[in-house]
Design a protein around this motif. Structure first.
Motif, PDB file in Angstrom:
ATOM      1  N   VAL A  72      -8.393   6.250   8.543  1.00  0.00           N
ATOM      2  CA  VAL A  72      -8.248   5.209   7.382  1.00  0.00           C
ATOM      3  C   VAL A  72      -9.235   5.401   6.365  1.00  0.00           C
ATOM      4  O   VAL A  72     -10.184   6.013   6.951  1.00  0.00           O
ATOM      5  N   MET A  89     -10.823   5.639   2.016  1.00  0.00           N
ATOM      6  CA  MET A  89     -11.122   5.154   0.866  1.00  0.00           C
ATOM      7  C   MET A  89     -11.788   6.050   0.720  1.00  0.00           C
ATOM      8  O   MET A  89     -13.185   6.168   0.230  1.00  0.00           O
ATOM      9  N   LEU A  91      -6.651   4.062   1.466  1.00  0.00           N
ATOM     10  CA  LEU A  91      -6.851   2.528   0.774  1.00  0.00           C
ATOM     11  C   LEU A  91      -6.665   2.446  -0.818  1.00  0.00           C
ATOM     12  O   LEU A  91      -6.482   1.544  -1.709  1.00  0.00           O
ATOM     13  N   THR A 120      -1.611  -0.325   0.004  1.00  0.00           N
ATOM     14  CA  THR A 120      -2.897  -0.735   0.598  1.00  0.00           C
ATOM     15  C   THR A 120      -2.638  -1.349   2.295  1.00  0.00           C
ATOM     16  O   THR A 120      -3.577  -1.671   2.959  1.00  0.00           O
TER      17      THR A 120
END
Length: 369
Positions: free
Chosen positions: A273, A275, A304, A308
């Motif tokens: 993950v 961002m 992200l 979402t």
């Protein structure tokens, strides 16, 4: 006469047998009505009796049934104990100012809070009754990172940016009220024992793909590089897990498991993950030594800033190199296990509880319509 006596005895015996049968039948019926372990009534969680506008957050566990609540009005924040099963609330401290940070000690007997003021505010250590044990003036108006020593409750790491380029990292001895600067390339060093601590030097790599693991000793003020290719880590008691970008798959994060510390046991990969091209590490929590490690994990790799993502609460299974899913989650938010291992706080403000056995999420605060 003998014949009448014999008939009477047989009649009495019949009554006794009939009575015994009724007694056994009644016992069996009562026994059948008793709930089995699997039929026990689910735990009932109470909502915090505070208006949503006054609720700041749940700080954490003060026992297996009590959590610490941060609430407040304008420039007047309060800390309270709340029993999640009885709903009983007990205010323990009124700050008469804004509380920026609150961290509970490992033994759940003290709380360190950061209060804000025009001059920078201060740190205060209070006990469970709300009595102030120690205070420390601060030069910063920003948030202070706090890490409480789990083995020695008198030592607390405090760290913050004094300016854009000046990072302050110190060991606050609450007995002497002195701060000793410690060497650390990270703003978030974590205690490992009474004297040793760990941190990762990410070499100013914004992506956090690069990193080296170091151990420091407050007795000598020296540090030792332990391992390269470590982006971040999780530590609780003797459980140690490192996070490293996988060399084999671009969309995976490698987790290496050591138990006890520095004794390699296993490794596994989870979906990666990010961002804004920066690694986002999974939220992990463990109830006690040598118990399952739970976490919030992405079902698939996610960026992200673009999506979402889909996340779940699950248990790490290093033996089979997989995640045991327990329940889907609405968001990638922090968790904190109760010491009994039965349930966990969840949410950006710890506003919910995950019940592991029931596999359900319960809200602790009534949301506005």
């Amino acid at each position: 006469m003998k014949r009448k006596k014999k008939k009477y005895m047989m009649f009495s015996l019949a009554i006794l047998l009939f009575s015994a049968s009724l007694f056994l039948l009644s016992c069996n019926k009562n026994q059948d009505n008793k709930p089995t372990v699997s039929e026990k009534k689910p735990l009932s969680y109470k909502e915090i009796p505070i208006e949503y506008e006054s609720f700041r957050k749940v700080i954490g566990w003060m026992s297996d049934e009590e959590v610490l609540i941060h609430s407040g009005e304008v420039n007047n924040d309060t800390l309270s104990l709340f029993n999640i099963f009885t709903g009983e609330t007990e205010p323990i401290y009124e700050a008469r100012s804004i509380i920026l940070t609150a961290i509970i000690s490992e033994n759940q007997q003290q709380i360190v809070i950061q209060v804000a003021s025009e001059n920078g505010g201060e740190l205060r250590v209070i006990d469970r009754s709300g009595a102030v044990v120690q205070t420390l003036p601060l030069e910063t108006k920003g948030f202070v990172n706090v890490n409480w020593n789990p083995a020695d409750q008198h030592h607390i790491f405090i760290s913050y940016y004094q300016s854009d380029s000046n990072m302050v990292v110190g060991d606050w001895n609450t007995e002497t009220n002195e701060i000793v600067s410690i060497p650390s390339a990270s703003l978030t060093p974590l205690w490992y024992s009474a004297n040793l601590y760990l941190y990762v030097d990410n070499k100013e790599d914004f992506s956090l793909e690069t990193g080296e693991l170091y151990m420091g000793d407050i007795r000598t003020n020296e540090t030792l590089r332990l391992k390269s290719q470590v982006s971040s880590f999780f530590i609780h008691d003797d459980t140690f897990i490192t996070f490293t970008p996988s060399d084999f798959a671009e969309d995976e994060l490698l987790l290496s498991y050591q138990y006890p510390f520095m004794v390699d046991q296993s490794f596994m990969s989870i979906p990666k993950v990010t961002m804004n091209n920066r690694l986002v590490f999974p939220y992990l929590s463990q109830a006690a030594r040598n118990t399952p490690v739970y976490g919030v994990f992405a079902k698939e790799a996610a960026q992200l800033e673009l999506e979402t993502g889909e996340f779940e609460f699950g248990e790490l299974d290093f033996e089979n190199k997989t995640i045991k899913p327990i329940i889907d989650l609405p968001d990638n938010a922090p968790i904190s296990m109760a010491h009994n291992g039965k349930y966990s706080l969840y949410g950006w403000r710890f506003e919910s509880i995950i019940d592991i056995e029931q596999q359900k999420i319960y809200s602790l605060i009534s949301m506005p319509n």
